[in-house]
Design a protein around this motif. Structure first.
Motif, mmCIF file in Angstrom:
data_model
loop_
_atom_site.group_PDB
_atom_site.id
_atom_site.type_symbol
_atom_site.label_atom_id
_atom_site.label_comp_id
_atom_site.label_asym_id
_atom_site.label_seq_id
_atom_site.Cartn_x
_atom_site.Cartn_y
_atom_site.Cartn_z
ATOM 1 N N GLY A 220 0.771 -1.235 0.000
ATOM 2 C CA GLY A 220 0.000 0.000 0.000
ATOM 3 C C GLY A 220 0.799 1.279 0.000
ATOM 4 O O GLY A 220 0.220 2.377 0.062
ATOM 5 N N LEU A 221 2.132 1.184 -0.064
ATOM 6 C CA LEU A 221 2.948 2.404 -0.092
ATOM 7 C C LEU A 221 2.641 3.224 -1.350
ATOM 8 O O LEU A 221 2.561 2.687 -2.454
ATOM 9 N N LEU A 259 15.637 8.376 11.351
ATOM 10 C CA LEU A 259 15.759 9.190 10.131
ATOM 11 C C LEU A 259 14.907 8.636 8.990
ATOM 12 O O LEU A 259 15.311 8.630 7.820
ATOM 13 N N VAL A 260 13.705 8.156 9.330
ATOM 14 C CA VAL A 260 12.836 7.517 8.336
ATOM 15 C C VAL A 260 12.426 8.477 7.223
ATOM 16 O O VAL A 260 12.040 8.065 6.133
ATOM 17 N N GLY A 261 12.556 9.786 7.485
ATOM 18 C CA GLY A 261 12.204 10.771 6.462
ATOM 19 C C GLY A 261 13.071 10.705 5.218
ATOM 20 O O GLY A 261 12.726 11.285 4.188
ATOM 21 N N ALA A 262 14.199 10.006 5.301
ATOM 22 C CA ALA A 262 15.031 9.809 4.108
ATOM 23 C C ALA A 262 14.449 8.737 3.199
ATOM 24 O O ALA A 262 14.768 8.684 2.012
ATOM 25 N N LEU A 263 13.586 7.863 3.766
ATOM 26 C CA LEU A 263 13.038 6.746 3.009
ATOM 27 C C LEU A 263 11.590 6.975 2.585
ATOM 28 O O LEU A 263 11.206 6.627 1.470
ATOM 29 N N LEU A 264 10.784 7.534 3.480
ATOM 30 C CA LEU A 264 9.371 7.767 3.205
ATOM 31 C C LEU A 264 9.142 9.251 2.991
ATOM 32 O O LEU A 264 9.524 10.064 3.825
ATOM 33 N N LYS A 265 8.492 9.599 1.878
ATOM 34 C CA LYS A 265 8.443 10.997 1.451
ATOM 35 C C LYS A 265 7.049 11.616 1.451
ATOM 36 O O LYS A 265 6.864 12.689 0.873
ATOM 37 N N ASN A 266 6.057 10.978 2.051
ATOM 38 C CA ASN A 266 4.757 11.626 2.206
ATOM 39 C C ASN A 266 4.066 11.105 3.459
ATOM 40 O O ASN A 266 4.383 10.016 3.953
ATOM 41 N N GLU A 267 3.133 11.903 3.965
ATOM 42 C CA GLU A 267 2.532 11.604 5.264
ATOM 43 C C GLU A 267 1.706 10.325 5.257
ATOM 44 O O GLU A 267 1.631 9.615 6.269
ATOM 45 N N GLN A 268 1.091 9.988 4.104
ATOM 46 C CA GLN A 268 0.293 8.759 4.041
ATOM 47 C C GLN A 268 1.164 7.530 4.272
ATOM 48 O O GLN A 268 0.782 6.619 5.006
ATOM 49 N N VAL A 270 4.116 7.432 5.824
ATOM 50 C CA VAL A 270 4.617 7.422 7.201
ATOM 51 C C VAL A 270 3.545 6.884 8.140
ATOM 52 O O VAL A 270 3.816 6.045 9.007
ATOM 53 N N THR A 271 2.312 7.346 7.950
ATOM 54 C CA THR A 271 1.196 6.888 8.795
ATOM 55 C C THR A 271 0.961 5.397 8.621
ATOM 56 O O THR A 271 0.756 4.666 9.599
ATOM 57 N N LYS A 275 1.380 2.537 11.564
ATOM 58 C CA LYS A 275 0.294 1.625 11.925
ATOM 59 C C LYS A 275 0.784 0.178 11.934
ATOM 60 O O LYS A 275 0.422 -0.607 12.807
ATOM 61 N N LEU A 276 1.600 -0.169 10.929
ATOM 62 C CA LEU A 276 2.134 -1.529 10.874
ATOM 63 C C LEU A 276 3.000 -1.824 12.100
ATOM 64 O O LEU A 276 2.903 -2.898 12.706
ATOM 65 N N VAL A 277 3.845 -0.857 12.464
ATOM 66 C CA VAL A 277 4.712 -1.029 13.635
ATOM 67 C C VAL A 277 3.861 -1.193 14.893
ATOM 68 O O VAL A 277 4.124 -2.052 15.746
ATOM 69 N N PHE A 278 2.798 -0.367 15.026
ATOM 70 C CA PHE A 278 1.930 -0.437 16.200
ATOM 71 C C PHE A 278 1.255 -1.801 16.299
ATOM 72 O O PHE A 278 1.179 -2.402 17.379
ATOM 73 N N MET A 279 0.790 -2.313 15.150
ATOM 74 C CA MET A 279 0.135 -3.631 15.146
ATOM 75 C C MET A 279 1.125 -4.731 15.524
ATOM 76 O O MET A 279 0.784 -5.666 16.240
ATOM 77 N N ASN A 280 2.363 -4.597 15.051
ATOM 78 C CA ASN A 280 3.393 -5.577 15.407
ATOM 79 C C ASN A 280 3.674 -5.552 16.902
ATOM 80 O O ASN A 280 3.850 -6.602 17.536
#
Length: 284
Positions: A220-221, A259-268, A270-271, A275-280
């Motif tokens: 879904g990225l 420094l995840v902002g180097a890999l993910l470039k929009n708020e959707q 990142v969110t 969510k995936l991390v929270f579920m894990n």
């Protein structure tokens, strides 16, 4: 004249074959692939490896094909004609003074063979590739203002890149040799990283690669991180001296990387990742 890769660019076997096929056929090499997979850098490295000067034409949404040939600066000529009394109007009489040569004109009239990069052709309108068909195919065009035929002294090695933002016309595609740069597998990616960071510790590379592919393979990225973004991220990890344990979770599950902002470039994205991390974490 054959391309066999360079020390600064990890070229797969099929990519080297594509470059050499385009050279043999004397056709433009149309390179597609995700942004950040090294399409532009390919032209730069091939030109350097083959000792060819490189001319670059970076396409924008407003770019017109005529600009690659030449532009006639009628406004400057009109202004100069109004000031003709100052210098006798000698400059105005010579129309060549008002012809702005584009990259195709420069490539065609160069005294030695050159490489020509037409970068991100899919940014222009749909008629742009069609407007270049004759010139790229016949290696000549006519300048109506000076009444001269501009014919290529040497056929340039043409690279055309596309990010697949829009389809290109069939007639244009027929005149190109096509290659799609696949996203590097883990082994190829390690070779690419080694070119840029030859002294990177193996443990840090392994942990960073796992995190990178965890992020990239998230369903879904909107925009998956690319090779260039991995290299930027590694540069930051080294600059900030991020410890190895910050990249590793004790139970081998997905966690938010520093420094995840180097890999993910929009708020959707990142969110979605959070969510995936929270579920894990809830399932631990």
């Amino acid at each position: 004249m054959k391309f066999q890769g360079t020390q600064n660019y990890v070229a797969t076997q099929d990519l080297m074959l594509a470059v050499n096929a385009a050279i043999t056929l004397k056709r433009p090499l149309l390179v597609k692939g995700e942004p950040g997979t090294g399409k532009t850098m390919l032209a730069e490295e091939v030109a350097q490896a083959l000792d060819l000067p490189l001319l670059q034409w970076h396409i924008k949404s407003t770019t017109k094909a005529q600009q690659g040939l030449y532009e006639y600066d009628a406004v400057s000529r009109l202004r100069d004609s109004q000031l003709a009394d100052v210098d006798g109007g000698e400059r105005v009489k010579n129309i060549h003074n008002y012809i702005l040569k584009g990259v195709l004109w420069q490539a065609f009239t160069a005294e030695q063979p050159v490489a020509l990069l037409i970068d991100e052709i899919d940014k222009a309108d749909i008629e742009f590739p069609n407007d270049l068909l004759r010139e790229i195919d016949r290696m000549e065009f006519y300048c109506y203002e000076t009444r001269e035929l501009i014919r290529a002294k040497h056929r340039p090695l043409v690279f055309i890149t596309s990010n697949n933002e829009k389809e290109l016309p069939d007639a244009f595609l027929r005149r190109c040799f096509f290659h799609y740069i696949k996203f590097p597998d883990a082994e190829t990616m390690k070779q690419i990283v080694d070119v840029h960071f030859p002294n990177l510790k193996k443990e840090l590379l392994t942990a960073a690669m796992k995190t990178f592919y965890d992020v990239r393979n998230l369903p879904g990225l909107k925009k998956k991180p690319s090779t260039s973004e991995l290299l930027d991220w590694l540069k930051l990890l080294l600059a900030e001296d991020i410890p190895l344990d910050a990249l590793q979770s004790t139970d081998n599950k997905v966690s938010v990387p520093p420094l995840v902002g180097a890999l993910l470039k929009n708020e959707q994205d990142v969110t979605l990742f959070e969510k995936l991390v929270f579920m894990n974490q809830r399932n631990r």
